[in-house]
Write a protein that holds these residues in place. Structure first.
Motif, short mmCIF file in Angstrom:
data_model
loop_
_atom_site.label_atom_id
_atom_site.label_comp_id
_atom_site.label_asym_id
_atom_site.label_seq_id
_atom_site.Cartn_x
_atom_site.Cartn_y
_atom_site.Cartn_z
N ILE A 64 0.87 -1.18 0.00
CA ILE A 64 0.00 0.00 0.00
C ILE A 64 0.91 1.23 0.00
CG2 ILE A 64 -1.67 1.37 1.32
CD1 ILE A 64 -2.86 -1.23 2.36
N VAL A 65 0.67 2.14 -0.93
CA VAL A 65 1.46 3.37 -1.04
C VAL A 65 0.53 4.57 -0.87
CG1 VAL A 65 3.00 4.74 -2.48
CG2 VAL A 65 3.01 2.26 -2.68
N PHE A 66 0.94 5.49 0.00
CA PHE A 66 0.29 6.80 0.12
C PHE A 66 1.17 7.80 -0.61
CE2 PHE A 66 -0.72 4.81 4.33
CZ PHE A 66 -2.11 4.82 4.27
N ASP A 67 0.55 8.67 -1.43
CA ASP A 67 1.34 9.69 -2.14
C ASP A 67 0.42 10.79 -2.66
OD1 ASP A 67 3.59 10.92 -3.19
OD2 ASP A 67 3.73 9.61 -4.94
N ALA A 68 1.02 11.95 -2.92
CA ALA A 68 0.34 13.00 -3.67
C ALA A 68 0.60 12.74 -5.15
CB ALA A 68 0.88 14.37 -3.27
N VAL A 69 -0.46 12.71 -5.94
CA VAL A 69 -0.34 12.33 -7.35
C VAL A 69 -1.10 13.34 -8.20
CG1 VAL A 69 -0.83 10.54 -9.06
CG2 VAL A 69 -0.21 9.88 -6.73
N ASP A 70 -0.49 13.76 -9.28
CA ASP A 70 -1.17 14.67 -10.21
C ASP A 70 -2.03 13.85 -11.16
OD1 ASP A 70 -2.09 16.61 -11.86
OD2 ASP A 70 -0.14 17.41 -12.42
N TYR A 71 -3.28 13.64 -10.76
CA TYR A 71 -4.23 12.91 -11.58
C TYR A 71 -4.89 13.81 -12.63
CZ TYR A 71 -4.30 9.26 -7.90
OH TYR A 71 -3.97 8.28 -7.00
N GLY A 72 -4.68 15.13 -12.51
CA GLY A 72 -5.40 16.05 -13.36
C GLY A 72 -6.82 16.27 -12.91
N LEU A 73 -7.08 16.07 -11.61
CA LEU A 73 -8.42 16.20 -11.04
C LEU A 73 -8.53 17.46 -10.18
CD1 LEU A 73 -8.89 12.47 -9.94
CD2 LEU A 73 -9.75 13.56 -12.03
N GLU A 74 -9.70 17.67 -9.63
CA GLU A 74 -9.92 18.80 -8.73
C GLU A 74 -8.99 18.65 -7.51
OE1 GLU A 74 -11.90 22.34 -7.63
OE2 GLU A 74 -12.04 21.18 -9.49
N PRO A 75 -8.31 19.74 -7.11
CA PRO A 75 -7.42 19.66 -5.95
C PRO A 75 -8.14 19.09 -4.73
CG PRO A 75 -7.07 21.72 -7.09
CD PRO A 75 -8.26 21.08 -7.75
N GLY A 76 -7.46 18.19 -4.04
CA GLY A 76 -8.03 17.55 -2.87
C GLY A 76 -8.77 16.27 -3.17
N THR A 77 -8.90 15.91 -4.46
CA THR A 77 -9.61 14.69 -4.83
C THR A 77 -8.77 13.45 -4.51
OG1 THR A 77 -10.73 15.82 -6.64
CG2 THR A 77 -10.69 13.42 -6.74
N MET A 78 -9.40 12.46 -3.87
CA MET A 78 -8.75 11.20 -3.58
C MET A 78 -9.06 10.19 -4.69
SD MET A 78 -7.18 9.63 -0.81
CE MET A 78 -8.01 10.10 0.71
N ARG A 79 -8.05 9.40 -5.06
CA ARG A 79 -8.27 8.36 -6.06
C ARG A 79 -7.44 7.13 -5.70
NH1 ARG A 79 -7.83 8.67 -12.71
NH2 ARG A 79 -8.32 6.48 -13.07
N LEU A 80 -8.04 5.96 -5.86
CA LEU A 80 -7.35 4.70 -5.62
C LEU A 80 -6.96 4.07 -6.95
CD1 LEU A 80 -9.59 3.08 -2.84
CD2 LEU A 80 -7.81 4.81 -2.64
N VAL A 81 -5.73 3.57 -7.01
CA VAL A 81 -5.22 2.89 -8.20
C VAL A 81 -4.66 1.55 -7.74
CG1 VAL A 81 -3.55 2.98 -10.09
CG2 VAL A 81 -4.68 5.08 -9.33
N ARG A 137 -2.15 21.64 2.69
CA ARG A 137 -3.28 22.56 2.59
C ARG A 137 -4.53 21.88 3.17
NH1 ARG A 137 0.71 25.19 2.15
NH2 ARG A 137 1.01 26.88 0.64
N PRO A 138 -5.49 22.69 3.62
CA PRO A 138 -6.65 22.11 4.32
C PRO A 138 -7.37 21.02 3.54
CG PRO A 138 -6.60 24.49 4.65
CD PRO A 138 -5.51 24.17 3.65
N GLN A 139 -7.55 21.21 2.21
CA GLN A 139 -8.27 20.19 1.43
C GLN A 139 -7.54 18.86 1.42
OE1 GLN A 139 -7.35 23.34 0.44
NE2 GLN A 139 -8.46 23.89 -1.43
N VAL A 140 -6.22 18.92 1.42
CA VAL A 140 -5.42 17.70 1.40
C VAL A 140 -5.32 17.10 2.80
CG1 VAL A 140 -3.08 16.83 1.01
CG2 VAL A 140 -4.15 18.35 -0.67
N ARG A 141 -5.11 17.94 3.80
CA ARG A 141 -5.03 17.43 5.17
C ARG A 141 -6.32 16.72 5.57
NH1 ARG A 141 -2.84 20.79 10.31
NH2 ARG A 141 -1.37 21.37 8.69
N ALA A 142 -7.44 17.23 5.09
CA ALA A 142 -8.73 16.62 5.43
C ALA A 142 -8.86 15.20 4.90
CB ALA A 142 -9.86 17.48 4.89
N ARG A 143 -8.05 14.85 3.91
CA ARG A 143 -8.12 13.51 3.32
C ARG A 143 -7.30 12.48 4.08
NH1 ARG A 143 -12.41 12.77 0.07
NH2 ARG A 143 -12.51 14.24 -1.66
#
Length: 206
Positions: A64-81, A137-143
């Motif tokens: 399992i890897v946690f990371d910040a990834v540029d998915y090209g989505l709305e900032p703060g959006t979580m995505r599983l791959v 940032r708050p949107q990311v910390r909330a995740r």
């Protein structure tokens, strides 16, 4: 039958110095603070170590890897791959050298005929990166709590027994990097450069 030591690796990668780049590290810290794991589960702050992580990834059956990834989505959006898609997303729209390095780790493990049979990337779209010494940032910390629970849920699906921690664990990294200490120790904006290390930046023409 109990699996071999290191069969499951929970890894947070990223650079705490660049704001939301630190998401992966903060997630793995939060996970470690919340849960005790069996001896065959390794919880690690991988930082920006790149190929130095190869021995750990090669030994893992599940990752399992946690990371910040540029998915090209709305900032703060979580995505599983998952699984075979993980290397592709670690290399797409690279935000920093650590992602190139980790993509190479996965490729190297595969070339050796080793590495995880099951992988899960828990990534968030960053809000801000160009803030040297900044925090999430708050949107990311909330995740972060959501990311930790997603990881815990997947581990349970894999048959891993998790136990809520009764006492705080030893830190995964230096005490100075703890979130509160890190934020409180940041100099005021007028005293610090926010876009890099001034010693290595081009000087303005006189």
């Amino acid at each position: 039958m109990e699996s071999t030591y290191g069969s499951t690796l929970i890894l947070g990668i990223g650079n705490l110095l660049w704001a939301d780049e630190g998401f992966g590290v903060r997630c793995v810290e939060a996970f470690d603070a919340a849960w005790e794991t069996p001896a065959d589960v390794t919880v690690m702050d991988g930082g920006t170590q790149g190929l130095y992580l190869l021995p750990y990834v090669s030994a893992a059956q599940r990752l399992i890897v946690f990371d910040a990834v540029d998915y090209g989505l709305e900032p703060g959006t979580m995505r599983l791959v998952e699984n075979d898609e993980v290397p592709r997303f670690m290399g797409a729209k690279k935000m920093s050298l650590h992602q190139t390095g980790f993509q190479e780790v996965l490729a190297s493990a595969a070339m050796l005929g080793r590495g995880p049979a099951q992988m899960l990337l828990i990534g968030v779209q960053p809000v801000e990166l160009e803030d040297f010494g900044g925090s999430l940032r708050p949107q990311v910390r909330a995740r972060v709590p959501e990311a930790v629970e997603l990881a815990a849920a997947r581990l349970r699906e894999w048959g891993v027994t998790l136990t809520p921690r009764a006492t705080p664990p030893a830190r995964l990294n230096d005490d100075a990097l703890a979130l509160h200490a890190y934020e409180q120790g940041r100099p005021a904006e007028e005293l610090a450069c926010r876009i890099g290390d001034e010693r290595f930046m081009p000087k303005a023409s006189q």
